[in-house]
Enzyme design. Structure first.
Site, PDB file in Angstrom:
ATOM      1  N   ASP A 127       0.796  -1.222   0.000  1.00 16.80           N
ATOM      2  CA  ASP A 127       0.000   0.000   0.000  1.00 16.80           C
ATOM      3  C   ASP A 127       0.828   1.272   0.000  1.00 16.80           C
ATOM      4  O   ASP A 127       0.270   2.374  -0.091  1.00 16.80           O
ATOM      5  CB  ASP A 127      -0.939   0.017   1.213  1.00 16.80           C
ATOM      6  CG  ASP A 127      -2.057  -1.001   1.088  1.00 16.80           C
ATOM      7  OD1 ASP A 127      -2.566  -1.171  -0.034  1.00 16.80           O
ATOM      8  OD2 ASP A 127      -2.407  -1.637   2.103  1.00 16.80           O
ATOM      9  N   ASP A 188      -5.218  -5.449  -5.853  1.00 13.91           N
ATOM     10  CA  ASP A 188      -5.011  -4.043  -5.509  1.00 13.91           C
ATOM     11  C   ASP A 188      -3.587  -3.582  -5.830  1.00 13.91           C
ATOM     12  O   ASP A 188      -3.350  -2.404  -6.121  1.00 13.91           O
ATOM     13  CB  ASP A 188      -5.255  -3.817  -4.017  1.00 13.91           C
ATOM     14  CG  ASP A 188      -6.460  -4.543  -3.454  1.00 13.91           C
ATOM     15  OD1 ASP A 188      -6.711  -5.696  -3.864  1.00 13.91           O
ATOM     16  OD2 ASP A 188      -7.131  -3.992  -2.567  1.00 13.91           O
ATOM     17  N   GLY A 246      -5.726 -19.474  -6.492  1.00  9.31           N
ATOM     18  CA  GLY A 246      -6.370 -18.173  -6.466  1.00  9.31           C
ATOM     19  C   GLY A 246      -7.509 -18.210  -5.468  1.00  9.31           C
ATOM     20  O   GLY A 246      -8.314 -19.153  -5.485  1.00  9.31           O
ATOM     21  N   THR A 248     -10.092 -15.601  -2.519  1.00  6.94           N
ATOM     22  CA  THR A 248     -10.567 -14.264  -2.204  1.00  6.94           C
ATOM     23  C   THR A 248     -10.198 -13.902  -0.773  1.00  6.94           C
ATOM     24  O   THR A 248      -9.873 -14.765   0.041  1.00  6.94           O
ATOM     25  CB  THR A 248     -12.086 -14.145  -2.402  1.00  6.94           C
ATOM     26  OG1 THR A 248     -12.432 -12.747  -2.453  1.00  6.94           O
ATOM     27  CG2 THR A 248     -12.864 -14.813  -1.276  1.00  6.94           C
ATOM     28  N   ARG A 260     -14.563  -4.406  -6.757  1.00  5.67           N
ATOM     29  CA  ARG A 260     -13.422  -3.490  -6.695  1.00  5.67           C
ATOM     30  C   ARG A 260     -12.139  -4.164  -7.161  1.00  5.67           C
ATOM     31  O   ARG A 260     -11.240  -3.501  -7.694  1.00  5.67           O
ATOM     32  CB  ARG A 260     -13.264  -2.890  -5.298  1.00  5.67           C
ATOM     33  CG  ARG A 260     -12.400  -1.625  -5.321  1.00  5.67           C
ATOM     34  CD  ARG A 260     -12.517  -0.772  -4.072  1.00  5.67           C
ATOM     35  NE  ARG A 260     -12.067  -1.444  -2.867  1.00  5.67           N
ATOM     36  CZ  ARG A 260     -12.875  -1.904  -1.910  1.00  5.67           C
ATOM     37  NH1 ARG A 260     -14.187  -1.790  -2.022  1.00  5.67           N
ATOM     38  NH2 ARG A 260     -12.385  -2.486  -0.839  1.00  5.67           N
ATOM     39  N   TRP A 264      -9.713  -2.569  -9.865  1.00  6.64           N
ATOM     40  CA  TRP A 264      -8.262  -2.366  -9.747  1.00  6.64           C
ATOM     41  C   TRP A 264      -7.550  -2.923 -10.978  1.00  6.64           C
ATOM     42  O   TRP A 264      -6.570  -2.341 -11.463  1.00  6.64           O
ATOM     43  CB  TRP A 264      -7.719  -3.049  -8.507  1.00  6.64           C
ATOM     44  CG  TRP A 264      -8.118  -2.556  -7.169  1.00  6.64           C
ATOM     45  CD1 TRP A 264      -8.411  -3.316  -6.065  1.00  6.64           C
ATOM     46  CD2 TRP A 264      -8.237  -1.185  -6.705  1.00  6.64           C
ATOM     47  NE1 TRP A 264      -8.710  -2.525  -4.976  1.00  6.64           N
ATOM     48  CE2 TRP A 264      -8.607  -1.208  -5.348  1.00  6.64           C
ATOM     49  CE3 TRP A 264      -8.070   0.051  -7.333  1.00  6.64           C
ATOM     50  CZ2 TRP A 264      -8.807  -0.053  -4.599  1.00  6.64           C
ATOM     51  CZ3 TRP A 264      -8.281   1.210  -6.595  1.00  6.64           C
ATOM     52  CH2 TRP A 264      -8.639   1.151  -5.242  1.00  6.64           C
ATOM     53  N   SER A 378     -15.734  -8.937   6.286  1.00 12.10           N
ATOM     54  CA  SER A 378     -15.316  -8.548   7.625  1.00 12.10           C
ATOM     55  C   SER A 378     -16.293  -7.575   8.289  1.00 12.10           C
ATOM     56  O   SER A 378     -16.014  -7.048   9.368  1.00 12.10           O
ATOM     57  CB  SER A 378     -13.921  -7.903   7.589  1.00 12.10           C
ATOM     58  OG  SER A 378     -12.951  -8.839   7.188  1.00 12.10           O
TER      59      SER A 378
END
Length: 408
Positions: A127, A188, A246, A248, A260, A264, A378
């Site tokens: 990030d 992301d 792969g 999530t 989203r 991205w 979450s």
């Protein structure tokens, strides 16, 4: 493949319907200046709210979200693990670009400065690109402040330490290697490649370019299903570099298209094509964008996950729509004229919906937009105003305004 309960045909019908309501250049039908003036008013409301808090403005506290039941910003401290801290300074820089108001520039500079210490720290996770390029990147673009360039170069070098040459990608979450069972790369991370590309051509090590291309190629190979929908997380063997699985982390399930995440990907591969001019990336990003567009609901704002069985009662994610609108406006300039017009029309349809009373916060909150979803599994930031939705919304509006100016 499970949970492929697509809204068959709805997206295509709505795409045609939106296009049919407009003729010629659709950018002339949407008033980007009105929307930008609205954003400016909301920015000033936020600054006033922050100034009125106990002790006045704390430039190390960044607006993060406003819950559906709340009316004021929840602010979070600038720390290495607060991935959203760069978006508010970035919004201020875009607002300064629109208004040319020196008071807004001063606020942008002060909020940006609170992030500087991160440029001297090792990268906590991927990030760092979000944190530094949205803030310092926009600041340098508008001011050519040399200290900003140096901050970006330090950040890019720190981020490059997460690159694993055996895998070919950057490690996204070092803290979650054990949880995922290996080197994890999340979609992301595609957004953070822009800082590496920029640094490589603005005084940084040329290896940064190669790392970014490797990351994009490896992600393109393993992070997508045959229908060009994406996994949120790709897991690789840390030692051998082999692809493991792969999965999530924020989507409905491992085989669903988290809105989203797909956004991205569209934005990230648009940037990769811009920086490399490699045809394979342009061909690929169109396929990734088209599958997203084909399955949108009728107002062009996706549900948080395209495969949530609760649709049409599932939450929307305005933030994904903002990211895609911004990306498609740029992408429209790289493809054929016919395809470019299709992407531009879709982006304007998105902005029209986002600028309606349904999605604008208006007088109820000082944010720009309502109805974003952060991390549904979450139970975090569901149906909320979220700062990164606002960031990509104002970015998209500025891009549309500049496109219109270039044609006039």
């Amino acid at each position: 493949m499970k949970t492929r309960n697509w809204l068959i045909g709805i997206g295509l019908v709505c795409l045609t319907a939106c296009a049919d309501t407009k003729s010629g250049d659709v950018s002339g039908r949407f008033d980007a200046d009105e929307a930008l003036a609205y954003c400016d008013a909301q920015v000033r409301r936020t600054l006033d709210e922050l100034a009125q808090r106990d002790g006045g403005v704390d430039y190390t506290m960044m607006p993060r979200n406003i819950a559906d039941s709340a009316s004021h910003w929840y602010c979070s401290k600038v720390t290495k693990d607060e991935w959203c801290a760069g978006f508010w300074p970035g919004i201020l820089w875009y607002d300064y670009e629109y208004t040319n108001d020196p008071a807004i520039r001063q606020e942008a500079e002060k909020f940006t400065a609170s992030l500087e210490y991160l440029t001297y720290e090792p990268a906590y996770d991927h990030d760092l690109g979000f944190l530094m390029f949205c803030s310092y990147g926009n600041g340098y673009r508008l001011t050519r402040n040399e200290s900003y360039r140096q901050a970006i170069l330090r950040s890019a070098e720190a981020l490059s330490a997460l690159f694993n040459p055996k895998v070919g990608t950057m490690l996204s979450w070092p803290r979650n290697v054990a949880m995922f069972g290996g080197h994890n790369t999340i979609m992301d991370n595609m957004i953070n490649l822009e800082m590496l590309f920029w640094a490589a051509k603005n005084g940084g090590d040329k290896k940064l370019y190669d790392m970014a291309v490797s990351h994009a190629d490896t992600t393109m190979k393993y992070h997508f299903r045959p229908d060009y929908t994406s996994y949120h997380v790709a897991v690789y063997d840390t030692l051998t570099g082999e692809f493991v699985k792969g999965v999530t982390h924020q989507g409905y399930d491992d085989n669903s298209m988290w809105a989203r995440g797909q956004a991205w990907a569209i934005y990230g591969y648009t940037v990769v094509y811009r920086e490399t001019k490699e045809p394979r990336f342009l061909d690929f990003v169109q396929k990734v964008a088209d599958v997203y567009l084909e399955h949108l609901p009728d107002d062009y704002v996706p549900y948080w996950d395209f495969n949530d069985p609760a649709i049409p009662y599932a939450p929307r994610d305005a933030s994904a729509a903002c990211v895609v609108a911004s990306a498609l406006l740029e992408l429209s300039g790289y493809v054929s004229p016919e395809k470019g017009q299709e992407y531009k029309k879709a982006a304007v349809c998105m902005l029209e919906s986002l600028s309606s009373d349904k999605y604008r916060s208006g007088k109820s909150k000082p944010a720009f937009l309502l109805h974003s979803t952060g991390n549904y599994p979450s139970h975090s930031e569901i149906d909320a105003a979220i700062i990164y939705a606002d960031y990509y919304y104002i970015e998209a509006l500025m891009r549309l305004k500049q496109m219109k100016q270039m044609k006039s």
